[in-house]
Design a protein around this motif. Structure first.
Motif, mmCIF file in Angstrom:
data_model
loop_
_atom_site.group_PDB
_atom_site.id
_atom_site.type_symbol
_atom_site.label_atom_id
_atom_site.label_comp_id
_atom_site.label_asym_id
_atom_site.label_seq_id
_atom_site.Cartn_x
_atom_site.Cartn_y
_atom_site.Cartn_z
ATOM 1 N N LEU A 123 50.069 52.772 31.531
ATOM 2 C CA LEU A 123 48.728 52.199 31.688
ATOM 3 C C LEU A 123 47.672 53.014 30.949
ATOM 4 N N ALA A 124 47.802 54.335 30.991
ATOM 5 C CA ALA A 124 46.819 55.191 30.324
ATOM 6 C C ALA A 124 46.889 55.059 28.807
ATOM 7 N N VAL A 125 48.082 54.864 28.270
ATOM 8 C CA VAL A 125 48.214 54.745 26.817
ATOM 9 C C VAL A 125 47.846 53.343 26.341
ATOM 10 N N THR A 126 48.228 52.318 27.107
ATOM 11 C CA THR A 126 47.985 50.946 26.646
ATOM 12 C C THR A 126 46.558 50.468 26.879
ATOM 13 N N ALA A 127 45.846 51.038 27.834
ATOM 14 C CA ALA A 127 44.474 50.591 28.105
ATOM 15 C C ALA A 127 43.559 50.732 26.889
ATOM 16 N N PRO A 128 43.499 51.882 26.248
ATOM 17 C CA PRO A 128 42.621 51.968 25.071
ATOM 18 C C PRO A 128 43.152 51.233 23.843
ATOM 19 N N ARG A 129 44.428 50.887 23.848
ATOM 20 C CA ARG A 129 45.006 50.188 22.693
ATOM 21 C C ARG A 129 44.777 48.681 22.745
ATOM 22 N N GLY A 130 44.175 48.157 23.818
ATOM 23 C CA GLY A 130 43.840 46.741 23.851
ATOM 24 C C GLY A 130 44.363 45.975 25.052
ATOM 25 N N MET A 131 45.007 46.645 25.996
ATOM 26 C CA MET A 131 45.542 45.937 27.148
ATOM 27 C C MET A 131 44.436 45.353 28.033
ATOM 28 N N LEU A 132 43.339 46.060 28.169
ATOM 29 C CA LEU A 132 42.259 45.566 29.026
ATOM 30 C C LEU A 132 41.667 44.274 28.475
ATOM 31 N N ALA A 133 41.578 44.157 27.160
ATOM 32 C CA ALA A 133 41.088 42.914 26.548
ATOM 33 C C ALA A 133 42.058 41.774 26.823
ATOM 34 N N GLN A 134 43.350 42.070 26.824
ATOM 35 C CA GLN A 134 44.343 41.047 27.134
ATOM 36 C C GLN A 134 44.252 40.605 28.590
ATOM 37 N N VAL A 135 43.969 41.537 29.482
ATOM 38 C CA VAL A 135 43.799 41.186 30.897
ATOM 39 C C VAL A 135 42.585 40.277 31.065
ATOM 40 N N ARG A 136 41.491 40.607 30.388
ATOM 41 C CA ARG A 136 40.293 39.772 30.446
ATOM 42 C C ARG A 136 40.563 38.371 29.914
ATOM 43 N N GLU A 137 41.276 38.302 28.800
ATOM 44 C CA GLU A 137 41.605 37.014 28.194
ATOM 45 C C GLU A 137 42.498 36.187 29.115
ATOM 46 N N LEU A 138 43.467 36.830 29.731
ATOM 47 C CA LEU A 138 44.354 36.128 30.666
ATOM 48 C C LEU A 138 43.576 35.627 31.885
ATOM 49 N N ARG A 139 42.662 36.445 32.383
ATOM 50 C CA ARG A 139 41.849 36.042 33.528
ATOM 51 C C ARG A 139 41.002 34.815 33.197
ATOM 52 N N GLU A 140 40.425 34.782 31.982
ATOM 53 C CA GLU A 140 39.625 33.635 31.568
ATOM 54 C C GLU A 140 40.476 32.376 31.438
ATOM 55 N N LYS A 141 41.667 32.516 30.879
ATOM 56 C CA LYS A 141 42.570 31.368 30.762
ATOM 57 C C LYS A 141 42.954 30.831 32.130
ATOM 58 N N LEU A 142 43.276 31.733 33.046
ATOM 59 C CA LEU A 142 43.668 31.303 34.387
ATOM 60 C C LEU A 142 42.501 30.660 35.134
ATOM 61 N N ALA A 143 41.300 31.174 34.937
ATOM 62 C CA ALA A 143 40.130 30.576 35.582
ATOM 63 C C ALA A 143 39.895 29.178 35.039
ATOM 64 N N GLY A 144 40.068 28.985 33.745
ATOM 65 C CA GLY A 144 39.904 27.654 33.153
ATOM 66 C C GLY A 144 40.957 26.696 33.646
ATOM 67 N N MET A 145 42.196 27.166 33.780
ATOM 68 C CA MET A 145 43.265 26.300 34.282
ATOM 69 C C MET A 145 43.010 25.924 35.733
ATOM 70 N N ARG A 146 42.547 26.875 36.528
ATOM 71 C CA ARG A 146 42.282 26.616 37.944
ATOM 72 C C ARG A 146 41.177 25.582 38.093
ATOM 73 N N LEU A 147 40.182 25.650 37.219
ATOM 74 C CA LEU A 147 39.083 24.706 37.278
ATOM 75 C C LEU A 147 39.589 23.286 37.056
ATOM 76 N N PHE A 148 40.466 23.090 36.058
ATOM 77 C CA PHE A 148 40.999 21.760 35.790
ATOM 78 C C PHE A 148 41.948 21.316 36.889
ATOM 79 N N MET A 149 42.692 22.237 37.460
ATOM 80 C CA MET A 149 43.625 21.871 38.530
ATOM 81 C C MET A 149 42.878 21.376 39.754
ATOM 82 N N GLU A 150 41.737 21.990 40.067
ATOM 83 C CA GLU A 150 40.965 21.561 41.218
ATOM 84 C C GLU A 150 40.426 20.149 41.017
ATOM 85 N N GLU A 151 40.014 19.823 39.802
ATOM 86 C CA GLU A 151 39.489 18.482 39.556
ATOM 87 C C GLU A 151 40.589 17.438 39.665
#
Length: 184
Positions: A123-151
């Motif tokens: 975690l310490a090595v991958t965080a500065p290499r871009g893992m945190l950006a991937q987590v943010r991107e995944l969270r946004e994708k999941l939030a968008g999917m959840r929004l459509f699923m609720e509708e």
């Protein structure tokens, strides 16, 4: 000259990069090697240091787009490599099941701090290499999917609404329409 989409980038040096799966394989191989050496020499330090070395190598050599895959895998890789080492070294020692179970529990208990250290290292090595950006991107994708699923799954009937009193106009309309039992 423009590169086509999906075309391989030209290699400019001898740097080795691994896919997420390749990083997991490297981590598994070094962990298994360390665990086998630890079982044969009776030095649990080798199992832990093999795992930490595998975690460091995988975290440093894996390409940035696959870091999220790598970051969640150390505990499972550690368990599988330890299990494989215990089973391989327990072959021919009588009862394979009890020998493997006791050996696995012993190996996991003696190397648990190494598991924690290797996971934190990844975690310490991958965080500065871009893992945190991937987590943010995944969270946004999941939030968008959840929004459509609720509708799509929204129930048109609202059972939680309290019934409203019918007005005199709607009472008249009900009297004019036949009841469902009367229609048949």
């Amino acid at each position: 000259m423009r590169r086509q989409r999906g075309a391989a980038a030209p290699r400019t040096g001898g740097a080795v990069t691994l896919t997420g799966r390749g990083g997991i394989v490297v981590m598994f191989a070094l962990t298994l090697l360390g665990a086998l050496l630890a079982r044969w020499t009776d030095l649990p330090l080798l199992a832990g240091s093999g795992f930490v070395a595998g975690c460091a190598a995988a975290a440093l050599l894996t390409r940035p787009v696959d870091l999220l895959t790598l970051a969640v895998s150390p505990p499972l890789v550690f368990l599988l490599a330890t299990l494989a080492a215990v089973v391989l070294t327990s072959l021919g020692d009588g009862n394979l099941l009890t020998g493997s179970l006791v050996g696995l529990l012993t190996a996991l208990s003696t190397t648990a701090p190494w598991l924690f250290a290797g996971t934190v290292l990844v975690l310490a090595v991958t965080a500065p290499r871009g893992m945190l950006a991937q987590v943010r991107e995944l969270r946004e994708k999941l939030a968008g999917m959840r929004l459509f699923m609720e509708e799509e799954n929204e129930d048109p009937v609202r059972w939680d609404d309290t019934p409203r009193r019918a007005t005199s106009r709607s009472r008249r309309r009900r009297r004019e329409r036949p009841n469902h039992a009367d229609v048949d």
